[in-house]
Design an enzyme around this catalytic site. Structure first.
Site, PDB file in Angstrom:
ATOM      1  CG  LEU A 247      -1.803   1.246   1.399  1.00  0.00           C
ATOM      2  CD1 LEU A 247      -2.838   1.313   0.286  1.00  0.00           C
ATOM      3  CD2 LEU A 247      -2.493   1.231   2.757  1.00  0.00           C
TER       4      LEU A 247
ATOM      5  CG  HIS B 202       9.012   4.094   9.091  1.00  0.00           C
ATOM      6  ND1 HIS B 202       8.564   5.313   8.635  1.00  0.00           N
ATOM      7  CD2 HIS B 202      10.355   4.067   8.844  1.00  0.00           C
ATOM      8  CE1 HIS B 202       9.582   5.993   8.136  1.00  0.00           C
ATOM      9  NE2 HIS B 202      10.673   5.270   8.250  1.00  0.00           N
TER      10      HIS B 202
END
Length: 339
Positions: free
Chosen positions: A126, A230
């Site tokens: 994605l 992240h």
């Protein structure tokens, strides 16, 4: 209008640009011409197959601006992971050290390498390009995969997973990998990450420690990122959590990012989406909805407020240009959900 559709060979240049922009740690999109071309070819083949159960298919989609033809982003679904190339994870568990004689009781976290997700479906890859990260595009790109899976459930597993990008710095260095590198490997994280993206995972079984690792023996920096994502991945994780995905202790071998899972039929979008017949009307408006034409090789989806859903008749009224963009005629069936 933004249209989600299967990738085609003509999308290669845009697909490569997305791979470049995705940066370090985005394992599923390495900057390698042959691999990217192979992904496109495999996807085209997967969409064309007649199937009754999943095996090793990969479905790649691109989000296109129908007016300019510009590719805005991409996403993908792996039908059954680990069937051809092993899929490794660490599972974070616990072990107890207890001595009644000494009156000592210690619980210690351990990391055990496993292949527990073999055969599961995976949503992956994605990525929405920076200029288009506004409005509903990201949410639409993430959730539309689930309506495709709902309409073609025989092609997917009951369990769906998503591997979330773990913590690394701007140079692509991972604190978790740094500890593994020091004790078991002699290659930098970006190189290991690139090899995995190329499908070369032999070194994992050759060099990874075969026995459970005591988490408290890792460096403080490595321990701090176990199960963390992240910074740029936090929005994607929040979207999946709203869909019902949960983290059950499985993490990536290299950056310790969490893998989350859900049962396909329990995913919020699958449960709340509606199958409806369409009626084309010139003057119609309502809440923004995602609409899929329920196709396979000719799959198309978009989102628009030029529509209105009638619960009683299970009819979706849509504007002519929306119907045209999705290749729909009066009376055709669609799957839709509110954004």
């Amino acid at each position: 209008m933004q249209i989600l559709r299967p990738i085609a060979s003509s999308d290669f240049a845009a697909f490569k640009q997305i791979a470049i922009e995705s940066g370090h740690g985005f394992t599923s999109l390495p900057v390698d011409d042959q691999l990217l071309q192979d992904k496109i070819a495999r996807s085209e083949k997967s969409f064309s197959k007649t199937l009754s159960k999943p095996f090793d298919e990969g479905y790649v989609f691109v989000l296109e601006d129908s007016e300019t033809g510009e590719i805005m982003g991409t996403t993908a679904i792996e039908a059954a992971v680990g069937m051809q190339v092993p899929l490794y994870h660490y599972h974070l568990g616990k072990t107890v050290h207890h001595s009644r004689t000494l009156d000592v009781y210690n619980t210690v976290d351990i990391l055990s390498m496993c292949n527990d997700y073999t055969g599961c479906s995976e949503i992956c890859t994605l990525f929405l390009r920076e200029p288009f990260r506004k409005g509903l595009a990201g949410r639409f790109l993430s959730r539309s995969r689930f309506v495709f899976m709902a309409d073609h459930s025989e092609r997917f597993s009951d369990t769906v997973i998503a591997e979330m990008r773990g913590v690394s710095d701007s140079e692509g260095n991972s604190p978790f990998w740094k500890w593994l590198q020091e004790h078991f490997f002699s290659i930098e994280f970006p190189q290991a990450d690139h090899l995995v993206g190329l499908g070369d995972k032999v070194f994992i079984s050759e060099l990874m420690p075969k026995y459970p690792i005591y988490a408290n023996l890792l460096s403080t920096d490595a321990q701090a990122v176990i199960g963390k994502v992240h910074e740029k991945t936090k929005p994607a994780l929040k979207l999946l959590q709203k869909e019902g995905f949960e983290h059950r202790g499985y993490i990536d071998l290299f950056d310790a990012g969490p893998t989350v899972e859900a049962k396909l039929q329990n995913i919020r979008t699958v449960q709340r989406s509606k199958v409806a017949q369409i009626e084309i009307r010139s003057d119609v408006s309502g809440k923004a909805r995602a609409i899929s034409n329920q196709g396979l090789a000719n799959f198309k989806a978009t989102f628009t407020d030029k529509c209105s859903y009638d619960e009683q008749s299970k009819t979706l009224f849509i504007a002519p240009d929306v119907a045209k963009a999705l290749a729909l005629n009066n009376g055709d069936s669609v799957r839709t959900f509110t954004l």
